[in-house]
Scaffold this motif. Structure first.
Motif, PDB file in Angstrom:
ATOM      1  N   ALA A  90      27.872  76.133  41.372  1.00 49.76           N
ATOM      2  CA  ALA A  90      28.371  76.972  40.275  1.00 49.76           C
ATOM      3  C   ALA A  90      27.251  77.765  39.603  1.00 49.76           C
ATOM      4  CB  ALA A  90      29.124  76.108  39.259  1.00 49.76           C
ATOM      5  N   PRO A  91      26.135  77.144  39.219  1.00 49.15           N
ATOM      6  CA  PRO A  91      25.042  77.962  38.654  1.00 49.15           C
ATOM      7  C   PRO A  91      24.482  78.972  39.648  1.00 49.15           C
ATOM      8  CG  PRO A  91      24.734  75.647  38.103  1.00 49.15           C
ATOM      9  CD  PRO A  91      25.834  75.706  39.115  1.00 49.15           C
ATOM     10  N   ALA A  92      24.412  78.583  40.921  1.00 51.34           N
ATOM     11  CA  ALA A  92      23.917  79.524  41.933  1.00 51.34           C
ATOM     12  C   ALA A  92      24.852  80.716  42.061  1.00 51.34           C
ATOM     13  CB  ALA A  92      23.757  78.815  43.276  1.00 51.34           C
ATOM     14  N   PHE A  99      23.172  88.143  37.767  1.00 52.12           N
ATOM     15  CA  PHE A  99      21.803  88.646  37.810  1.00 52.12           C
ATOM     16  C   PHE A  99      21.446  89.290  39.148  1.00 52.12           C
ATOM     17  CE2 PHE A  99      21.799  84.762  35.099  1.00 52.12           C
ATOM     18  CZ  PHE A  99      21.746  85.421  33.889  1.00 52.12           C
ATOM     19  N   ARG A 100      22.417  89.293  40.074  1.00 57.74           N
ATOM     20  CA  ARG A 100      22.216  89.927  41.394  1.00 57.74           C
ATOM     21  C   ARG A 100      20.962  89.393  42.063  1.00 57.74           C
ATOM     22  NH1 ARG A 100      26.886  92.011  42.551  1.00 57.74           N
ATOM     23  NH2 ARG A 100      25.859  93.320  44.113  1.00 57.74           N
ATOM     24  N   VAL A 101      20.766  88.086  42.000  1.00 62.68           N
ATOM     25  CA  VAL A 101      19.576  87.465  42.578  1.00 62.68           C
ATOM     26  C   VAL A 101      19.545  87.725  44.081  1.00 62.68           C
ATOM     27  CG1 VAL A 101      18.403  85.278  42.999  1.00 62.68           C
ATOM     28  CG2 VAL A 101      19.520  85.692  40.802  1.00 62.68           C
ATOM     29  N   GLY A 102      18.471  88.350  44.550  1.00 60.39           N
ATOM     30  CA  GLY A 102      18.329  88.621  45.969  1.00 60.39           C
ATOM     31  C   GLY A 102      19.153  89.774  46.491  1.00 60.39           C
ATOM     32  N   GLY A 103      19.995  90.369  45.634  1.00 56.46           N
ATOM     33  CA  GLY A 103      20.811  91.489  46.079  1.00 56.46           C
ATOM     34  C   GLY A 103      21.959  91.045  46.978  1.00 56.46           C
ATOM     35  N   ASP A 104      22.595  92.024  47.619  1.00 58.79           N
ATOM     36  CA  ASP A 104      23.732  91.731  48.486  1.00 58.79           C
ATOM     37  C   ASP A 104      23.319  90.939  49.725  1.00 58.79           C
ATOM     38  OD1 ASP A 104      25.434  93.032  46.772  1.00 58.79           O
ATOM     39  OD2 ASP A 104      25.229  94.977  47.793  1.00 58.79           O
ATOM     40  N   ARG A 105      22.078  91.114  50.173  1.00 57.61           N
ATOM     41  CA  ARG A 105      21.636  90.368  51.354  1.00 57.61           C
ATOM     42  C   ARG A 105      21.614  88.869  51.094  1.00 57.61           C
ATOM     43  NH1 ARG A 105      16.524  93.908  53.789  1.00 57.61           N
ATOM     44  NH2 ARG A 105      17.736  95.813  54.259  1.00 57.61           N
ATOM     45  N   ALA A 106      21.190  88.506  49.898  1.00 59.67           N
ATOM     46  CA  ALA A 106      21.156  87.078  49.560  1.00 59.67           C
ATOM     47  C   ALA A 106      22.566  86.519  49.490  1.00 59.67           C
ATOM     48  CB  ALA A 106      20.440  86.864  48.235  1.00 59.67           C
ATOM     49  N   ARG A 107      23.515  87.327  49.017  1.00 60.72           N
ATOM     50  CA  ARG A 107      24.907  86.863  48.965  1.00 60.72           C
ATOM     51  C   ARG A 107      25.403  86.494  50.360  1.00 60.72           C
ATOM     52  NH1 ARG A 107      29.095  89.756  44.964  1.00 60.72           N
ATOM     53  NH2 ARG A 107      28.050  89.403  42.977  1.00 60.72           N
ATOM     54  N   PHE A 108      25.189  87.390  51.298  1.00 61.00           N
ATOM     55  CA  PHE A 108      25.644  87.110  52.656  1.00 61.00           C
ATOM     56  C   PHE A 108      24.778  86.050  53.323  1.00 61.00           C
ATOM     57  CE2 PHE A 108      27.493  91.326  51.944  1.00 61.00           C
ATOM     58  CZ  PHE A 108      28.782  91.108  52.391  1.00 61.00           C
TER      59      PHE A 108
END
Length: 275
Positions: A90-92, A99-108
């Protein structure tokens, strides 16, 4: 007017028939397993026999063995895995969303673990648990389950956090909350339906997982799926005992669904209004 009403009634009747047929098709395997668990041993090889004198011999043999211990192991593994996955996921997910940590690449990138076959992970996991002396323990199974449940829970919750208006957090911080307090006092209650759905989905995945549990456990630390697979012996399938085990394995999932469903039916706005 009469013909229109007749067509509407016919269409409603056909729709109801299709729903009942689909319900029977889905329910039939479970009903067959339930009946098989009460069949006398002599009739197990005759699935066409429906009328018989019920017996509890299979239930006594299963419940009188080590099976309840394996059931408890699965409950512990499932609950602990879900709690850790939610506390970390949940925090991640909130960080990815706000905060868009790592951008969209980190999401995927979160989903990479889902793309890797379990057979690739089992060797390093086995060696790691061996050197840590955690083989044949529930900790090893929990760690293995987190490798695919934690990324899935994180990805699942990102979408729910994206739907929460930022105005709620800003208003909470104006009222004196820190960012962390706004997270768990305002945002988390709002996405409670998503958390409930993620918890149920994660529990079912952990409950049904057999590959990691089979290779990382043995003896007293077996989980329920491994115990059920053990009824497939070199002499054949012990159908009576396996049916009992499967029926028992269904119950905890139904109970968990019953307690979680009240959170699933609530809309996202309900939490915002309440809190």
């Amino acid at each position: 007017m009469g013909s229109y009403r007749l067509r509407a009634q016919v269409a409603q009747g056909l729709a109801l028939s299709v729903v009942l047929l689909a319900f029977l098709i889905v329910l039939f395997p479970y009903l067959w397993l339930f009946l098989t668990s009460f069949k006398p041993p002599a009739l197990l090889s005759r699935p066409e026999v429906v009328r018989f004198t019920p017996t509890l011999v299979h239930w006594r043999e299963v419940l009188g063995s080590d099976f309840p211990r394996y059931l408890g192991n699965s409950v512990i593994v499932g609950v602990v895995t879900v709690l850790i996955a939610l506390l970390a996921g949940a925090p991640a997910a909130y960080a990815f969303s706000r905060f868009r940590v790592g951008g969209d690449r980190a999401r995927f990138g979160v989903l990479i673990a889902q793309m890797v076959p379990p057979t690739v992970l089992i060797v390093p996991l086995f060696l790691l648990m061996y050197h840590l002396r955690l083989l044949d323990t529930l900790i090893a199974v929990i760690a293995a389950h987190l490798t695919f449940i934690l990324p899935l829970v994180t990805w699942f919750l990102i979408g729910f956090f994206d739907e929460v208006p930022r105005d709620l957090e800003e208003q909470a911080m104006v009222d004196g909350c820190t960012h962390w307090q706004a997270f768990y006092r305002v945002v988390v209650p709002v996405i409670r339906p998503g958390i409930a759905a993620a918890a149920l989905f994660a529990f079912v995945l952990s409950w049904n997982e057999v590959f990691f549990a089979l290779l990382l456990t043995g003896g007293d630390s077996k989980t329920l799926p491994v115990a059920i697979a053990g009824y497939w012996t070199f002499r054949g399938i012990e159908m009576g005992k396996m049916s009992v085990a499967i029926v028992v394995a269904i119950v905890p999932v139904l109970v968990a669904s019953f307690f979680i469903q009240r959170h699933l039916v609530k809309g996202l706005g309900g939490g915002a209004v309440k809190f």
